[in-house]
Scaffold this active site. Sequence first.
Site, PDB file in Angstrom:
ATOM      1  N   SER A  69      32.623 -62.895 -28.948  1.00 45.26           N
ATOM      2  CA  SER A  69      32.799 -63.135 -27.782  1.00 45.26           C
ATOM      3  C   SER A  69      34.004 -63.828 -27.200  1.00 45.26           C
ATOM      4  CB  SER A  69      31.364 -63.681 -27.222  1.00 45.26           C
ATOM      5  OG  SER A  69      31.107 -64.863 -27.881  1.00 45.26           O
ATOM      6  N   LYS A  91      21.724 -69.270 -20.505  1.00 48.39           N
ATOM      7  CA  LYS A  91      22.542 -69.078 -19.272  1.00 48.39           C
ATOM      8  C   LYS A  91      22.061 -67.590 -18.740  1.00 48.39           C
ATOM      9  CE  LYS A  91      27.280 -67.870 -17.770  1.00 48.39           C
ATOM     10  NZ  LYS A  91      28.576 -67.725 -18.313  1.00 48.39           N
ATOM     11  N   ASP A  92      21.736 -66.495 -19.568  1.00 49.32           N
ATOM     12  CA  ASP A  92      21.418 -65.503 -19.224  1.00 49.32           C
ATOM     13  C   ASP A  92      19.968 -65.453 -18.625  1.00 49.32           C
ATOM     14  OD1 ASP A  92      23.654 -64.342 -20.121  1.00 49.32           O
ATOM     15  OD2 ASP A  92      22.860 -63.505 -21.883  1.00 49.32           O
ATOM     16  N   GLU A 135      19.868 -44.370  -1.098  1.00 50.39           N
ATOM     17  CA  GLU A 135      19.759 -45.674  -1.043  1.00 50.39           C
ATOM     18  C   GLU A 135      20.815 -46.830  -0.872  1.00 50.39           C
ATOM     19  OE1 GLU A 135      16.403 -46.870  -0.917  1.00 50.39           O
ATOM     20  OE2 GLU A 135      15.722 -44.789  -1.155  1.00 50.39           O
TER      21      GLU A 135
END
Length: 602
Positions: A69, A91-92, A135
């Site tokens: 990452s 955090k997620d 939508e």
Amino acid sequence: MSLWGATVITNLMSAIPWIGQDIVEFLWGGFSVNNATLNRFFSLHFVLPFVLAALVLMHLIALHDSAGSGNPNGVGGNIDRIPFAPYYIFKDLVTIFLFIVILSAFVFFMPNILGDSENYVMANPMQTPPAIVPEWYLLPFYAILRSIPNKLLGVIAMFSAILVLLAMPITDLSRSRGIQFRPLSKTSFYIFIGNFLILMQLGAKHVESPFIEFGQLSTVLYFAYFLAFVPFLSLLENTFLEFPKSAEIYYSSNSYSVTTLNSDISSTLLLVSTTDLTSLDSILVEIYSAFVTLCVIILPFVNYITCGTICDWSPQSQMAAASSIMSALMIFSSIKHNIGLLPVAFLYFFIPLMAHEILDFEFNDTPRPWGIYFQDSATPQMEGLTELHDNIMFYLVIILFAVAWILLSVMKTFNHNVSPIAYKYTNHGTLVELIWTITPALILILLAFPSFKLLYLMDEITDPSMAVLAEGHQWYWSYQYPDFLNSDYDFIEFDSYLVPEADLEEGSLRMLEVDNRVIIPELTHVRFIVTAADVIHSFACPSLGIKCDAYPGRLNQMSVLINRQGTFYGQCSEICGILHSSMPIVIESVAIEKFLSWLEQQ
């Protein structure tokens, strides 16, 4: 709209030369949207989540096995990397929780705000709706589709609006990953977001001037961001990064000496952005505190003078709303001004209590707009439910403020100014782990005992004075009084249908009023026997604290003792079909004399 949405989306394939119509008929399974189409679409929507889950698993494997990452600051290298757990997991989770809160606000309080009134019209393949729009989350791409007159080019542009994201690794020529230290790219991105929201608005408008021209302009800006703005600004910012590396900036004035600046521009931008953010946070806290104070002091009284009641809420709803505002004020004030929590906590409980005692309110026995609390209880079981809820909420509020205080203290003490580097290896406290694992378990055990007691009391069946049989149908309720006979020596029975909106009288409630109400006497033990004739229904009335499933071929029962006169509204709370919301329940509690008079009329 679902029928015509499927028709329009599948017809996009017809823009493909030569084989387009064959693809459309293959998707339909025939020459029009029919049952085969629905079966295929349902199967596709069932399989796709499993495909997405497999892709997520492949992504995680690649992320941890080989790819790795990126650093949040966009700086490469393996120095001071932050581990995935627990930092990114937490955090997620914060992001997911915030999304669920926002989604729940729409689902529970504003379910129709993003919908279309045409969705309530039965599908008719022979009549096209006057204004077909998708939508809300598809509106920007729909605006791109219809901004181009040619059908094939419009379809290509619509799909290209998503596929153009694949060009970002090629067009983003910046030497720094991310845009944290790139002010020009930040500004360009915000302009792109604003243009995207404009496309969303244009997608809901009619295809006419000037919306067509605005849509074409916004479409050009949309693609220009990816194909022109991003590479141009990347090269420009790369040029800016080269300036301080080779040049010396001299400044001489009066008695000042020559100053040399040979620092990296990124550190300068970091210092500036940190200073600006700190001052910006202070300003935002001040504005928010002033706004909350204004809401607490002024707005309730303005609404009370103009509307007669505070936002037409129940007393409990007003107490909950005032408590929420005061809690926010308490947190921000304690952080910014370092005032004690005791005086604000006193106001937190005192102001809503005084508002409840001073102002005169009527009973809340119906659903209210933006209602956030129970309807007023009219039976002992509902009083028990409300009392259990209030007692549990008291301890939950204490726990909430304790955890919030700890969290805010940690955020205030261990921020990027005090500890700029997040260390990979930290001390692990076994004792702390035991405390915050055992303590919630003990709290849940203590809360379980009053819950079990209330469940037992609600299930207790007393000797009733009368019984009422409620049978659910698609889509209405039928009632029978087996203890009473009419003049023909038959049981008193009747059907209860929803009153159409066109036939409502002044003061009647839309989607809640029925032509025949259930009449029962107050202060009388009544047994409701609930069943269904076709599918599963559910007999529910919030003010009475009753909810009982209705199964075909099975009898369920519950006891009710209504302790005051009034009209109480409920609905079928089981999704029983297309008109599930059109079978309300209205129970009217009257004096015994009036009930006997009603029986004579039957």
